[in-house]
Design a protein around this motif. Sequence first.
Motif, PDB file in Angstrom:
ATOM      1  N   UNK A  75       0.831  -1.205   0.000  1.00 44.20           N
ATOM      2  CA  UNK A  75       0.000   0.000   0.000  1.00 44.20           C
ATOM      3  C   UNK A  75       0.865   1.255   0.000  1.00 44.20           C
ATOM      4  N   UNK A  76       1.935   1.255   0.809  1.00 44.42           N
ATOM      5  CA  UNK A  76       2.827   2.414   0.860  1.00 44.42           C
ATOM      6  C   UNK A  76       3.476   2.652  -0.497  1.00 44.42           C
ATOM      7  N   UNK A  82       7.607   6.423  -7.055  1.00 46.91           N
ATOM      8  CA  UNK A  82       8.723   7.191  -7.562  1.00 46.91           C
ATOM      9  C   UNK A  82       8.833   8.599  -7.015  1.00 46.91           C
ATOM     10  N   UNK A  83       7.896   8.988  -6.165  1.00 54.05           N
ATOM     11  CA  UNK A  83       7.919  10.328  -5.576  1.00 54.05           C
ATOM     12  C   UNK A  83       8.050  10.230  -4.068  1.00 54.05           C
ATOM     13  N   UNK A  84       8.785  11.173  -3.478  1.00 55.83           N
ATOM     14  CA  UNK A  84       8.940  11.208  -2.033  1.00 55.83           C
ATOM     15  C   UNK A  84       7.692  11.777  -1.375  1.00 55.83           C
ATOM     16  N   UNK A  85       7.429  11.305  -0.145  1.00 52.60           N
ATOM     17  CA  UNK A  85       6.341  11.825   0.678  1.00 52.60           C
ATOM     18  C   UNK A  85       6.932  12.412   1.953  1.00 52.60           C
ATOM     19  N   UNK A  86       6.269  13.416   2.505  1.00 51.67           N
ATOM     20  CA  UNK A  86       6.710  13.977   3.782  1.00 51.67           C
ATOM     21  C   UNK A  86       6.340  13.060   4.940  1.00 51.67           C
ATOM     22  N   UNK A 104       4.607  -1.336  12.314  1.00 56.08           N
ATOM     23  CA  UNK A 104       3.917  -0.561  11.272  1.00 56.08           C
ATOM     24  C   UNK A 104       4.931   0.286  10.509  1.00 56.08           C
ATOM     25  N   UNK A 105       5.811   0.969  11.244  1.00 52.04           N
ATOM     26  CA  UNK A 105       6.819   1.821  10.604  1.00 52.04           C
ATOM     27  C   UNK A 105       7.710   1.014   9.670  1.00 52.04           C
ATOM     28  N   UNK A 106       8.199  -0.129  10.145  1.00 53.32           N
ATOM     29  CA  UNK A 106       9.102  -0.939   9.331  1.00 53.32           C
ATOM     30  C   UNK A 106       8.395  -1.473   8.088  1.00 53.32           C
ATOM     31  N   UNK A 107       7.134  -1.865   8.238  1.00 54.53           N
ATOM     32  CA  UNK A 107       6.382  -2.389   7.097  1.00 54.53           C
ATOM     33  C   UNK A 107       6.150  -1.306   6.049  1.00 54.53           C
ATOM     34  N   UNK A 108       5.806  -0.111   6.495  1.00 50.03           N
ATOM     35  CA  UNK A 108       5.564   0.981   5.552  1.00 50.03           C
ATOM     36  C   UNK A 108       6.859   1.401   4.866  1.00 50.03           C
ATOM     37  N   UNK A 109       7.945   1.446   5.628  1.00 54.16           N
ATOM     38  CA  UNK A 109       9.224   1.845   5.028  1.00 54.16           C
ATOM     39  C   UNK A 109       9.780   0.788   4.083  1.00 54.16           C
ATOM     40  N   UNK A 110       9.299  -0.440   4.196  1.00 62.92           N
ATOM     41  CA  UNK A 110       9.685  -1.447   3.215  1.00 62.92           C
ATOM     42  C   UNK A 110       9.136  -1.095   1.837  1.00 62.92           C
ATOM     43  N   UNK A 111       8.014  -0.384   1.820  1.00 64.89           N
ATOM     44  CA  UNK A 111       7.430   0.050   0.548  1.00 64.89           C
ATOM     45  C   UNK A 111       7.803   1.462   0.167  1.00 64.89           C
ATOM     46  N   UNK A 114      12.484   5.315   4.219  1.00 67.48           N
ATOM     47  CA  UNK A 114      12.851   6.571   4.848  1.00 67.48           C
ATOM     48  C   UNK A 114      11.725   7.515   5.174  1.00 67.48           C
ATOM     49  N   UNK A 115      10.485   7.182   4.829  1.00 69.30           N
ATOM     50  CA  UNK A 115       9.375   8.102   5.057  1.00 69.30           C
ATOM     51  C   UNK A 115       9.049   8.194   6.549  1.00 69.30           C
ATOM     52  N   UNK A 116       8.622   9.384   7.009  1.00 68.70           N
ATOM     53  CA  UNK A 116       8.105   9.522   8.374  1.00 68.70           C
ATOM     54  C   UNK A 116       6.766   8.804   8.455  1.00 68.70           C
ATOM     55  N   UNK A 117       6.554   8.047   9.528  1.00 68.63           N
ATOM     56  CA  UNK A 117       5.335   7.251   9.677  1.00 68.63           C
ATOM     57  C   UNK A 117       4.567   7.720  10.898  1.00 68.63           C
TER      58      UNK A 117
END
Length: 258
Positions: A75-76, A82-86, A104-111, A114-117
């Motif tokens: 989902x992330x 290809x675009x960064x998110x804040x 949750x943070x690790x799962x989202x950053x897998x997709x 480096x994004x803030x979660x």
Amino acid sequence: MTAMRELGPDAVTLDERPIARRIGLILLDTDHTTETDFARLVASGEIGVYAARVAYANPTTPENLMAMRPRLAKAAAAILPGSELDAICFSCSSASAVIGDDTVRDAIRAGKPGVAVITPALAAANALAALGARKIAMLTPYLAETTRPLAAYMQAKGFHLAGVTCLGFDDDREMARISPASLVEAAVAATPDDAEALFISCTALRAVSVVAKIEARIGRPVVTSNQATAWECLSLCGATADPARAGRLFALDRPKAA
């Protein structure tokens, strides 16, 4: 036929981004409420909000909430590839408590590396800490078995629970149908005299629009899931919102973590 002229990319100037700041939302595919609240509180000419949804099956139990964890990375990655998110907000309070913020943070950053979660549970804890509240009341629409992990989460963050009230719903689509007027009365009933603040959990609830009404009735601050995540997102983007729209919390700067 009229001649067509192609000027080429060098004929125009490109901005660094189409919109200055970008917030991603990961929503349950049954969510009726979060996008509306974020459109009201977060989205603007300077902040874009972009959502992806994960498959979710009711009833809302710890087991079904946990089942979403493997779907978070995909989902992330689907949010503006290809675009960064804040930041990315995983918009489910009970799931964030059951799965755990770090997971949750690790799962989202897998997709989205480096994004803030942001999770609603941690955002609410940060909000309550910013408001100076340590003895809190909690209202959820969930079953008792789904409320318990969230109560334990708040206790682990150092909060004393003056009272915990759950409404006994097991379908988040029905939670979204609870009328705002009913939420006001439930919130008043759920707040004992010795509570310093009230936390209303669940991103499905249409509680943002009645935060100010509840605060006026109980005479204490109110934190809701979507209000708290919106506040964190705005803070990360260096933006503010009108306190009259979402309660006392929106008059505060982003605090140190709870």
